[in-house]
Design an enzyme around this catalytic site. Structure first.
Site, PDB file in Angstrom:
ATOM      1  N   HIS A 124       0.834  -1.052   0.002  1.00 55.60           N
ATOM      2  CA  HIS A 124      -0.107   0.087   0.063  1.00 55.60           C
ATOM      3  C   HIS A 124       0.884   1.148  -0.028  1.00 55.60           C
ATOM      4  O   HIS A 124       1.854   1.137   0.567  1.00 55.60           O
ATOM      5  CB  HIS A 124      -0.942   0.048   1.176  1.00 55.60           C
ATOM      6  CG  HIS A 124      -2.062  -0.566   1.244  1.00 55.60           C
ATOM      7  ND1 HIS A 124      -2.634  -1.427   2.553  1.00 55.60           N
ATOM      8  CD2 HIS A 124      -3.125  -0.898   0.317  1.00 55.60           C
ATOM      9  CE1 HIS A 124      -3.793  -1.968   2.026  1.00 55.60           C
ATOM     10  NE2 HIS A 124      -4.078  -1.837   0.944  1.00 55.60           N
TER      11      HIS A 124
ATOM     12  N   CYS B 148      -2.183   2.874   9.005  1.00 55.83           N
ATOM     13  CA  CYS B 148      -3.315   1.748   8.475  1.00 55.83           C
ATOM     14  C   CYS B 148      -4.773   1.751   9.636  1.00 55.83           C
ATOM     15  O   CYS B 148      -5.609   1.562   9.133  1.00 55.83           O
ATOM     16  CB  CYS B 148      -2.689   0.506   8.661  1.00 55.83           C
ATOM     17  SG  CYS B 148      -1.413   0.463   7.541  1.00 55.83           S
TER      18      CYS B 148
HETATM   19  N1  ARG Z   1      -3.858  -7.238   6.590  1.00 58.82           N
HETATM   20  C1  ARG Z   1      -4.289  -6.043   5.847  1.00 58.82           C
HETATM   21  C2  ARG Z   1      -4.208  -6.387   4.341  1.00 58.82           C
HETATM   22  O1  ARG Z   1      -3.559  -6.883   4.191  1.00 58.82           O
HETATM   23  C3  ARG Z   1      -3.354  -4.912   6.371  1.00 58.82           C
HETATM   24  C4  ARG Z   1      -3.923  -3.670   5.927  1.00 58.82           C
HETATM   25  C5  ARG Z   1      -3.086  -2.368   6.305  1.00 58.82           C
HETATM   26  N2  ARG Z   1      -3.506  -1.160   5.977  1.00 58.82           N
HETATM   27  C6  ARG Z   1      -2.838  -0.172   5.511  1.00 58.82           C
HETATM   28  N3  ARG Z   1      -3.365   1.063   5.259  1.00 58.82           N
HETATM   29  N4  ARG Z   1      -1.633  -0.386   4.637  1.00 58.82           N
HETATM   30  O2  ARG Z   1      -4.941  -5.793   3.725  1.00 58.82           O
END
Ligand code: ARG
Length: 281
Positions: A180, A274
């Site tokens: 991300h 996150c």
């Molecule tokens: N386990 C989640 C996923 O893989 C983690 C998300 C983390 N969020 C972020 N904004 N980077 O989607």
């Protein structure tokens, strides 16, 4: 008079200033690593849910102590990643876009975030293509920096730009550990970002260098503890406590780093940002 003494310090930090913010968070009551959708996750690792709750509570209290407001969404059983509220969508320029998740395991989270948007007076716009909210859509000044490569579909960038009415700059992520945009780039204020160059394609690195000549570039040691996954109010930068090198860089640049330990949430591949959806009204 001593001329040298009258000269400003060569490296005097730029004065920074905080603005009160509104955040949206979801408690990790049902947090777990039940499936694996990013390289940080390992389903054989035990998650201490109570510890995750305590750490998350400290993060929420940190925001309140800094004078910000925090809205809460009720966690939903069976949605272990719902604690990563940033992915629920984005609220910007008086408009809201709800997430369309890449993985079916997270799809139902969008319902809860759309519901919050509706209850708070926003029309929850749905994109046709995958968008994972503020995980990949970060606002700096009047521009949206939009990640693609792993989760958010590049075609969703145009949909978001059209709906929100702001220019969108697409940035390509190339390392699956930084899946991300908010794992690879931090917005510190309306004109300043920090990022980890190896997470981006050559073209996107050139774009970032052109847009942000004063950006802070972080070292691997900080990037690999998700040190860039921060929330800044323009002065106070809430960041993972383990990112000590980045904290020093922030201090030298005139910011106030505020370290928090979110080690349990790191097991799901997320940290401070996150867990936080910022509502830009
Ligand atoms: N386990 C989640 C996923 O893989 C983690 C998300 C983390 N969020 C972020 N904004 N980077 O989607």
């Amino acid at each position: 008079m001593d001329i040298a003494a009258a000269r400003p310090l060569r490296h005097a930090p730029t004065p920074r200033s905080a603005r009160p913010r509104r955040y949206l968070m979801t408690a990790p009551q049902f947090f777990a690593v039940d499936y694996v959708i990013n390289p940080w996750m390992d389903a054989s690792v035990v998650v201490d849910t109570d510890r995750a709750i305590t750490q998350w509570e400290t993060l929420r209290q940190t925001y309140l102590d800094l004078g910000h407001s925090v809205d809460l969404i009720d966690p939903v059983p069976g949605l272990p990643d719902m604690v990563y509220a940033a992915n629920g969508g984005t609220v910007l320029n008086g408009r809201a876009v709800v997430a369309r998740f890449a993985h079916p395991e997270r799809a139902r989270e969008a319902v809860a975030y759309a519901d919050w948007m509706t209850r708070n007076g926003y029309d929850a716009f749905e994109t046709r293509h995958v968008n994972e909210g503020q995980g990949d859509l970060l606002t700096v000044g009047g521009v949206v920096l939009a990640g693609f490569g792993f989760r958010t579909d590049r075609r969703a960038h145009d949909e978001v730009a059209g709906h929100i009415g702001l220019p969108v700059v697409s940035l390509e992520l190339v390392d699956p550990r930084f899946y991300h945009l908010d794992t690879a780039l931090a917005v510190l204020d309306d004109a300043t970002v920090a990022y980890y160059p190896p997470a981006f394609s050559q073209d996107s690195r050139a774009t970032l260098a052109g847009m942000f000549p004063d950006a802070i570039e972080v070292a691997s040691a900080d990037a690999y503890v998700l040190g860039l996954n921060v929330v800044s109010d323009g002065l106070n930068v809430v960041l993972p406590a383990a990112a000590t090198g980045f904290a020093e860089q922030l201090r030298a640049a005139g910011y106030r780093p505020v370290g928090v330990d979110l080690s349990e949430l790191l097991k799901g591949g997320g940290s401070v940002k996150c867990c936080t959806l910022e509502v830009f009204s």
